[in-house]
Design an enzyme around this catalytic site. Sequence first.
Site, PDB file in Angstrom:
ATOM      1  N   SER A   1      48.107 -61.164  -3.989  1.00  0.00           N
ATOM      2  CA  SER A   1      48.041 -59.774  -3.544  1.00  0.00           C
ATOM      3  C   SER A   1      49.331 -59.412  -2.831  1.00  0.00           C
ATOM      4  CB  SER A   1      46.851 -59.619  -2.587  1.00  0.00           C
ATOM      5  OG  SER A   1      46.851 -58.324  -2.039  1.00  0.00           O
TER       6      SER A   1
ATOM      7  N   CYS B   1      38.195 -57.418   6.483  1.00  0.00           N
ATOM      8  CA  CYS B   1      37.199 -56.856   5.582  1.00  0.00           C
ATOM      9  C   CYS B   1      35.810 -56.960   6.194  1.00  0.00           C
ATOM     10  CB  CYS B   1      37.229 -57.595   4.262  1.00  0.00           C
ATOM     11  SG  CYS B   1      38.843 -58.256   3.937  1.00  0.00           S
TER      12      CYS B   1
HETATM   13  N1  PLP Z   1      41.379 -63.091  -0.807  1.00  0.00           N
HETATM   14  C1  PLP Z   1      41.846 -63.407   0.417  1.00  0.00           C
HETATM   15  C2  PLP Z   1      41.922 -64.849   0.822  1.00  0.00           C
HETATM   16  C3  PLP Z   1      42.247 -62.387   1.290  1.00  0.00           C
HETATM   17  O1  PLP Z   1      42.699 -62.704   2.499  1.00  0.00           O
HETATM   18  C4  PLP Z   1      42.136 -61.039   0.864  1.00  0.00           C
HETATM   19  C5  PLP Z   1      42.459 -59.940   1.783  1.00  0.00           C
HETATM   20  O2  PLP Z   1      42.162 -60.008   2.973  1.00  0.00           O
HETATM   21  C6  PLP Z   1      41.660 -60.774  -0.436  1.00  0.00           C
HETATM   22  C7  PLP Z   1      41.292 -61.828  -1.236  1.00  0.00           C
HETATM   23  C8  PLP Z   1      41.570 -59.382  -0.943  1.00  0.00           C
HETATM   24  O3  PLP Z   1      42.855 -58.895  -1.252  1.00  0.00           O
HETATM   25  P1  PLP Z   1      43.139 -57.334  -1.403  1.00  0.00           P
HETATM   26  O4  PLP Z   1      43.172 -56.763  -0.041  1.00  0.00           O
HETATM   27  O5  PLP Z   1      44.485 -57.272  -2.062  1.00  0.00           O
HETATM   28  O6  PLP Z   1      42.073 -56.778  -2.268  1.00  0.00           O
END
Ligand code: PLP
Length: 384
Positions: A202, A328
């Site tokens: 990302s 999140c």
């Molecule tokens: N996976 C991990 C380990 C993350 O830290 C995050 C974001 O906090 C994501 C997935 C999700 O990424 P994005 O914000 O680009 O959707």
Amino acid sequence: MEKRLVYADFAATAVPSERALNKAMPYLKESFGNASGMYALGMRSARAVLDARKSIAASLGAKPEEIFFTSGGTESDNWAVRAAAESGARKGKRHLISSAVEHHAVINTLKDLETKGFTVTYLPVDKEGRLTAEQVREAITDDTALVSVMTANNEIGIIYPVDEIAEICRSRGVLFHTDAVQAVGHIPMDLSKLGADMVSLSGHKFGAMKGIGALYVRKGADIGSFMTGGAQESGRRAGTENVAAIVSMAEALAESIENMDAVNARLTVMRDRLIDGLTASIPDCFLNGGRENRLAGNVNLSVKGVDGESMLLMLDMMGIMASSGSACAVAQKDPSHVLLALGVDRKLAHGSLRLSLGCTTTDEEVDYMLERIPEAVSRLRALR
Ligand code: PLP
């Protein structure tokens, strides 16, 4: 001490790279053409996407045709897990393996698949947050379609032995996905050696614009397309390319890799200063996750008798931007599933504080946090 602004939430999103934004800007303004357009303006965009794909592939030790642009880590994780599950189901395999500490983008996708006839083994971690490749070996059955274990954890920064896990999966003919969202741009990644079938990344976690990511799909891996529609991304992920963001991601990744060793050397010292200083000056304050194999910028503490949300508000008033659990999970009241998996007491897990540092963090900012965080905790404890 004079109030200052300290950004300590890089794991939620990194400070955008000036170099990446400058490189991207022309594609938001004068070079705005659709990359599918059959005219010079469109072809310029198509060229930029091609160059970015080559650059990202080179940065990660992949082939350009193995890089598929997505809207970010969440989409990449959804694509990888769902497509691998479908691929397994076609062969009559409906067992999936993951860890108890994955990001919700993986965990909630697996939960959804559980309602659709798949069974999932969530491998536990020890109290330091560790998981071994041996656990994966023992969990694989003839029915296993996918192993998905993250490269580095977003809350406690623990780095997992994904190279060993990939090798085990390879030898058992099981697809292996790793969510490397917190790892790419922060620790060395050579996908030609890793042997994973799918890797999620990302852009905004290493200085690119938000809303851009990629899924690496190893050439030959049996992984179907995700978004149906136009023929973009070799027909496997339809949708008009986010050209400026793609350009920013290639530039930010190249920059992060150039500076990685120097940045990590600085961050390790600052991280350890924070861990040692805060656990010494705040009574009943504990480090979550072990010190070994930990991302250079990650500090995660549990503070007894303090609610994480109140602490964040108090710190914000002091100018310190941090998080509790993962960004999140802010909207949810439950304590972090990662801390619970480590065996942290539910009440204590409510008082967690994640400070994530990055390339712009300074020693003066660390001094400021070392002074103000204990003060915030004392004030909150006095209110009880
Ligand atoms: N996976 C991990 C380990 C993350 O830290 C995050 C974001 O906090 C994501 C997935 C999700 O990424 P994005 O914000 O680009 O959707």
